[in-house]
Design an enzyme around this catalytic site. Structure first.
Site, mmCIF file in Angstrom:
data_model
loop_
_atom_site.group_PDB
_atom_site.id
_atom_site.type_symbol
_atom_site.label_atom_id
_atom_site.label_comp_id
_atom_site.label_asym_id
_atom_site.label_seq_id
_atom_site.Cartn_x
_atom_site.Cartn_y
_atom_site.Cartn_z
ATOM 1 N N SER A 9 -42.506 -6.159 12.916
ATOM 2 C CA SER A 9 -43.526 -7.036 12.349
ATOM 3 C C SER A 9 -42.887 -8.321 11.844
ATOM 4 O O SER A 9 -42.107 -8.308 10.887
ATOM 5 C CB SER A 9 -44.245 -6.333 11.204
ATOM 6 O OG SER A 9 -45.141 -7.232 10.574
ATOM 7 N N HIS A 34 -44.707 -7.892 16.821
ATOM 8 C CA HIS A 34 -45.995 -7.644 16.167
ATOM 9 C C HIS A 34 -46.304 -8.828 15.255
ATOM 10 O O HIS A 34 -45.514 -9.182 14.379
ATOM 11 C CB HIS A 34 -45.957 -6.345 15.359
ATOM 12 C CG HIS A 34 -47.292 -5.958 14.804
ATOM 13 N ND1 HIS A 34 -48.286 -5.385 15.572
ATOM 14 C CD2 HIS A 34 -47.816 -6.089 13.560
ATOM 15 C CE1 HIS A 34 -49.349 -5.161 14.823
ATOM 16 N NE2 HIS A 34 -49.100 -5.593 13.595
ATOM 17 N N ASP A 36 -48.939 -10.391 12.601
ATOM 18 C CA ASP A 36 -50.061 -10.141 11.694
ATOM 19 C C ASP A 36 -50.696 -11.449 11.257
ATOM 20 O O ASP A 36 -50.057 -12.263 10.574
ATOM 21 C CB ASP A 36 -49.583 -9.382 10.451
ATOM 22 C CG ASP A 36 -49.225 -7.941 10.744
ATOM 23 O OD1 ASP A 36 -50.093 -7.229 11.288
ATOM 24 O OD2 ASP A 36 -48.091 -7.532 10.443
ATOM 25 N N MET A 38 -53.559 -13.135 8.982
ATOM 26 C CA MET A 38 -54.416 -12.846 7.828
ATOM 27 C C MET A 38 -55.101 -14.122 7.357
ATOM 28 O O MET A 38 -54.479 -15.188 7.332
ATOM 29 C CB MET A 38 -53.580 -12.268 6.688
ATOM 30 C CG MET A 38 -52.730 -11.080 7.068
ATOM 31 S SD MET A 38 -51.748 -10.528 5.654
ATOM 32 C CE MET A 38 -50.698 -9.317 6.445
ATOM 33 N N HIS A 67 -52.240 -8.960 15.866
ATOM 34 C CA HIS A 67 -53.141 -8.132 15.059
ATOM 35 C C HIS A 67 -53.946 -9.059 14.158
ATOM 36 O O HIS A 67 -53.404 -9.650 13.216
ATOM 37 C CB HIS A 67 -52.284 -7.139 14.260
ATOM 38 C CG HIS A 67 -53.017 -6.365 13.218
ATOM 39 N ND1 HIS A 67 -52.374 -5.675 12.215
ATOM 40 C CD2 HIS A 67 -54.346 -6.148 13.013
ATOM 41 C CE1 HIS A 67 -53.257 -5.083 11.438
ATOM 42 N NE2 HIS A 67 -54.462 -5.357 11.893
ATOM 43 N N MET A 69 -56.266 -9.754 11.335
ATOM 44 C CA MET A 69 -56.893 -9.277 10.100
ATOM 45 C C MET A 69 -57.733 -10.429 9.550
ATOM 46 O O MET A 69 -57.443 -10.983 8.488
ATOM 47 C CB MET A 69 -55.823 -8.843 9.102
ATOM 48 C CG MET A 69 -55.161 -7.542 9.467
ATOM 49 S SD MET A 69 -53.900 -7.039 8.278
ATOM 50 C CE MET A 69 -52.446 -7.667 9.118
ATOM 51 N N MET A 138 -54.218 1.798 10.806
ATOM 52 C CA MET A 138 -53.504 1.346 9.614
ATOM 53 C C MET A 138 -53.054 2.574 8.820
ATOM 54 O O MET A 138 -53.834 3.490 8.584
ATOM 55 C CB MET A 138 -54.405 0.481 8.737
ATOM 56 C CG MET A 138 -54.833 -0.841 9.360
ATOM 57 S SD MET A 138 -53.457 -1.924 9.848
ATOM 58 C CE MET A 138 -52.580 -2.120 8.272
ATOM 59 N N ASP A 176 -49.276 1.082 11.927
ATOM 60 C CA ASP A 176 -48.793 -0.091 11.199
ATOM 61 C C ASP A 176 -48.852 0.169 9.699
ATOM 62 O O ASP A 176 -49.921 0.376 9.143
ATOM 63 C CB ASP A 176 -49.662 -1.299 11.557
ATOM 64 C CG ASP A 176 -49.172 -2.593 10.927
ATOM 65 O OD1 ASP A 176 -48.113 -2.587 10.275
ATOM 66 O OD2 ASP A 176 -49.850 -3.624 11.110
#
Length: 220
Positions: A9, A34, A36, A38, A67, A69, A138, A176
């Site tokens: 990540s 990976h 993330d 947000m 990913h 979010m 998650m 994750d």
């Protein structure tokens, strides 16, 4: 089952030395990056957006697993595809028209997946699972790195793998949150085959060796 993939990540990387950390992942036994994303709304934290992903893609030699979010991810699918996403996963809880959003991801040329928060039952995927290249479960509450792994995840993985098997699907199951060498094998035994690790990798003394060790444990 196919070999277990490791996806470091990048949220846990050193952003003052991002290219160095990208090169480390490139040269390591990791399989994916990976990423993330947000937005400060769907989760309380804010991470990074298109420019940073574009910069990672410029140097990465492995697929970008993005990913999202974020609320209403359908607004940005094409943009994330353009800046280099290879896989895009969206939260079941974040979009009203999930089937349409997964189709949008596929039409943008990416592999499509769904993410479930800790307390969202895996049964909600009963009808949509055949359309999912991957499901990300998650194993922490999303939004911040460094959290403790939640043991309820094991049973959730088992249920999801059983559902996929009953439908004759080879859906990848990604985990994750709080993944280390202490829980990796149990997750794989339950049915997971993609492990995301952030703090465990990037806070270690020898990051490449930590990736190698985690992959060996997971594929034992």
């Amino acid at each position: 089952m196919s070999k277990v993939l490791i996806a470091p990540s990048m949220l846990a990387a050193d952003f003052g030395n991002l290219q160095r950390d990208i090169e480390m992942v490139n040269k390591s036994e990791a399989d994916w990056f990976h990423i993330d994303v947000m937005d400060g709304h769907f989760v309380p934290n804010i991470s990074y957006g298109m420019p940073v992903i574009q910069a990672i893609k410029k140097h990465a030699t492995k697929p970008l697993d993005v990913h999202l979010m974020i609320e209403k991810p359908e607004r940005y699918i094409e943009e994330f595809a353009k800046v280099g996403a290879d896989i895009i996963t969206v939260h079941h809880e974040s979009t009203i028209h999930l089937h349409r959003t997964l189709t949008q991801i596929e039409d943008a040329g990416c592999k499509a997946g769904v993410v479930l928060n800790l307390t969202t039952p895996v049964s909600v995927l009963e009808d949509i699972l055949p359309k999912c290249y991957m499901v990300l479960l998650m194993s922490i509450n999303p939004g911040f790195g460094g959290q403790k792994f939640e043991d309820m995840t094991y049973n959730r993985v088992k249920k999801l793998r059983q559902m996929a098997n009953e439908k004759g699907l080879n859906t990848r199951i990604e985990i994750d949150g709080g993944v280390t060498d202490k829980n990796a094998k149990a997750l794989v035994d339950a049915g997971a085959d993609v492990l995301v690790a952030g703090s465990y990798i990037f806070r270690s003394e020898d990051q490449s060796e930590t990736i190698k060790h985690l992959k060996a444990v997971a594929n034992r």
